[in-house]
Structure formats: structure tokens, C-alpha cells
Scaffold this active site. Structure first.
Site, PDB file in Angstrom:
ATOM      1  CG  ASP A   1      -1.826   1.173   1.401  1.00 37.04           C
ATOM      2  OD1 ASP A   1      -1.754   2.112   0.551  1.00 37.04           O
ATOM      3  OD2 ASP A   1      -2.627   1.254   2.104  1.00 37.04           O
TER       4      ASP A   1
ATOM      5  CB  SER B   1      -3.804  13.034 -14.539  1.00 33.46           C
ATOM      6  OG  SER B   1      -5.064  13.123 -15.029  1.00 33.46           O
TER       7      SER B   1
ATOM      8  CE1 TYR C   1      -5.688  10.633 -10.319  1.00 32.86           C
ATOM      9  CE2 TYR C   1      -6.268  11.999 -11.973  1.00 32.86           C
ATOM     10  CZ  TYR C   1      -5.631  10.974 -11.680  1.00 32.86           C
ATOM     11  OH  TYR C   1      -4.861  10.224 -12.589  1.00 32.86           O
TER      12      TYR C   1
ATOM     13  CE  LYS D   1      -2.176  10.575 -10.460  1.00 35.98           C
ATOM     14  NZ  LYS D   1      -0.990   9.779 -10.301  1.00 35.98           N
TER      15      LYS D   1
END
Length: 245
Positions: free
Chosen positions: A56, A133, A146, A150
Site C-alpha cells: 500500500d 494526469s 485528484y 497530481k
């Protein structure tokens, strides 16, 4: 001579495609993933010398334990591909503690933990590739967490490039667009969330159904090119996006 490449998030999606591609090219792949059964299945498919390690990436102790296992077999590695990530849309008002912390730990802290653990194994020459991304620039509604994580990865990658240059470690960001293969059937988001995400993006002129999507196999070609760059050539940022051609 093949490289020893550690790939995080190797049990599915781009990570799985990269593991298959690199193994076919003659590299040795270490597959890291949070769910051991998923990465073990790909490792079994690829066969020796490729192997899977449970990890993880958002847990520093588990990252240390995973890289200790990697070092038992490979005291020297050549490449770390930080691919693991979580992708979930939500608004600030509805964001739960778990959603915020999972995104921060997996998408931003994860690459940091893994890069830190990999440094002693590079042995004077190595390559860190951080997957980010297109949402960093596209600014899609409900995807701020998100995209923010990034963007953070891109910032630290740029700083690492200068910090690690004297240690012989190169750092590259691969900023990827939408990708898929024949096994991808959609998201695991609740239907209401998926519909609202599409609606909110449509309001700002982003029609998700019309955005071009690239195949994972095509994207692995770009990674192959980055991995094979001459040692005297630095590639800081590679931007990939789907094409309608």
C-alpha cells in the site's frame, strides 16, 4: 541488457499493461500492488524472474517493508515507475475524511514514500518515472483533489530532478490522458456520482463521451521510449493524450 523495473499499481490498468510490455521486452519487473492476489496473478502470468510484492504505497511502513523484499532479490534496481493512484470525483462540501486522506496518501505521499525507499537501491544510477494526469491542466469539475495531488507530484518531480542529478538519478513525469483496454468496462463509482460528474463537466464544455481515449498498449510505447533515452539526455515532462485518428 534488461533493466530491473519496479512498477506500483501493477495489478490493473496501465500498471498491468506496463508490466506485460516490459517483461516482453526483456526487463525484469517487480509488481507492487495493494491487493496481493491481483499483482500475484500478473506475476504468475509473466513467470520468473518477475515477482509480486504487496504494498500500500500510502503507508510508509508498508513501503519500507515492500522495498526490503525487493532488495532481497535485487540489491540494485534501475527504474521506479510510480503509477499507483486513486481517481474519484467529489465536491469540497461532500468530501469525506477517508476520500481526502486516501487521495493524499496514495497519489502524493505514495510516490514520495516509494522514491525515498528506492534511492538506496539505485546505486549511483536510476530513473524515477512519475505518472500524472492531463487533469492537471484540463481542470475538470469535481476532480480537484485528484488533479491537485497530481500537480503536487509534478512539482516535487521538478525539484527532485535537480536534487538527485548528482546522484545519477533522472526524474521524468509522464502526464497521461484517458486510457483504456478491452477489459475496462467503466468506473466503480456510484451511478449518481458518475452522472453528476459528466453533467458538471458538460457545463464547462467538456463532453466526456467525446474526449479521445488512447489504448494502454500505445501508452506503453511512450514509456519504452522514455526508459531507453540515452544517459546524457534528460526528459522532464512527457505529455500524452488520446487522438481521434
Amino acid at each position: 541488457m534488461g533493466k530491473v523495473v519496479v512498477v506500483t499499481g501493477a495489478g490493473d490498468g496501465l500498471g498491468r499493461a506496463l508490466a506485460r510490455r516490459l517483461a516482453a521486452d526483456g526487463d525484469t519487473v517487480v509488481l507492487l500492488g495493494r491487493t496481493l492476489s491481483k499483482v500475484q496473478a500478473i506475476a504468475d502470468e509473466l513467470g520468473a524472474p518477475h515477482f509480486a510484492v504487496e504494498c500500500d504505497v500510502g503507508d510508509p511502513d508498508k513501503v519500507r517493508a515492500a522495498f526490503a523484499k525487493v532488495a532481497e532479490r535485487h540489491p540494485k534496481i534501475d527504474v521506479l515507475i510510480n503509477n499507483a493512484g486513486v481517481f474519484e470525483p467529489f465536491t469540497l462540501a461532500e468530501a469525506s475524511d477517508a476520500q481526502i486522506l486516501t487521495a493524499l496518501n496514495t497519489n502524493l505521499a505514495g510516490p514520495i514514500f516509494c522514491a525515498r525507499a528506492a534511492l538506496p537501491l539505485f546505486g549511483g544510477a536510476g530513473h524515477i518515472i512519475n505518472v500524472t494526469s492531463e487533469s492537471v491542466n484540463v481542470r475538470m469539475p469535481m476532480l480537484w483533489m485528484y488533479a491537485g495531488t497530481k500537480a503536487g507530484v509534478e512539482f516535487v518531480s521538478d525539484m527532485w530532478s535537480r536534487e538527485l542529478e548528482s546522484a545519477g538519478v533522472r526524474v521524468t513525469v509522464v502526464r497521461a490522458g484517458q486510457m483504456m483496454d478491452e477489459t475496462k468496462t467503466g468506473t466503480n463509482w456510484p451511478m449518481e456520482v458518475a452522472v453528476r460528474f459528466a453533467q458538471e463537466n458538460a457545463k464547462v464544455g467538456l463532453n466526456l463521451r467525446e474526449r479521445p481515449i488512447s489504448h494502454y498498449r500505445s501508452v506503453t510505447d511512450a514509456f519504452r521510449a522514455v526508459l531507453d533515452m540515452p544517459a546524457d539526455l534528460h526528459v522532464g515532462l512527457v505529455t500524452l493524450s488520446g487522438s481521434r485518428r
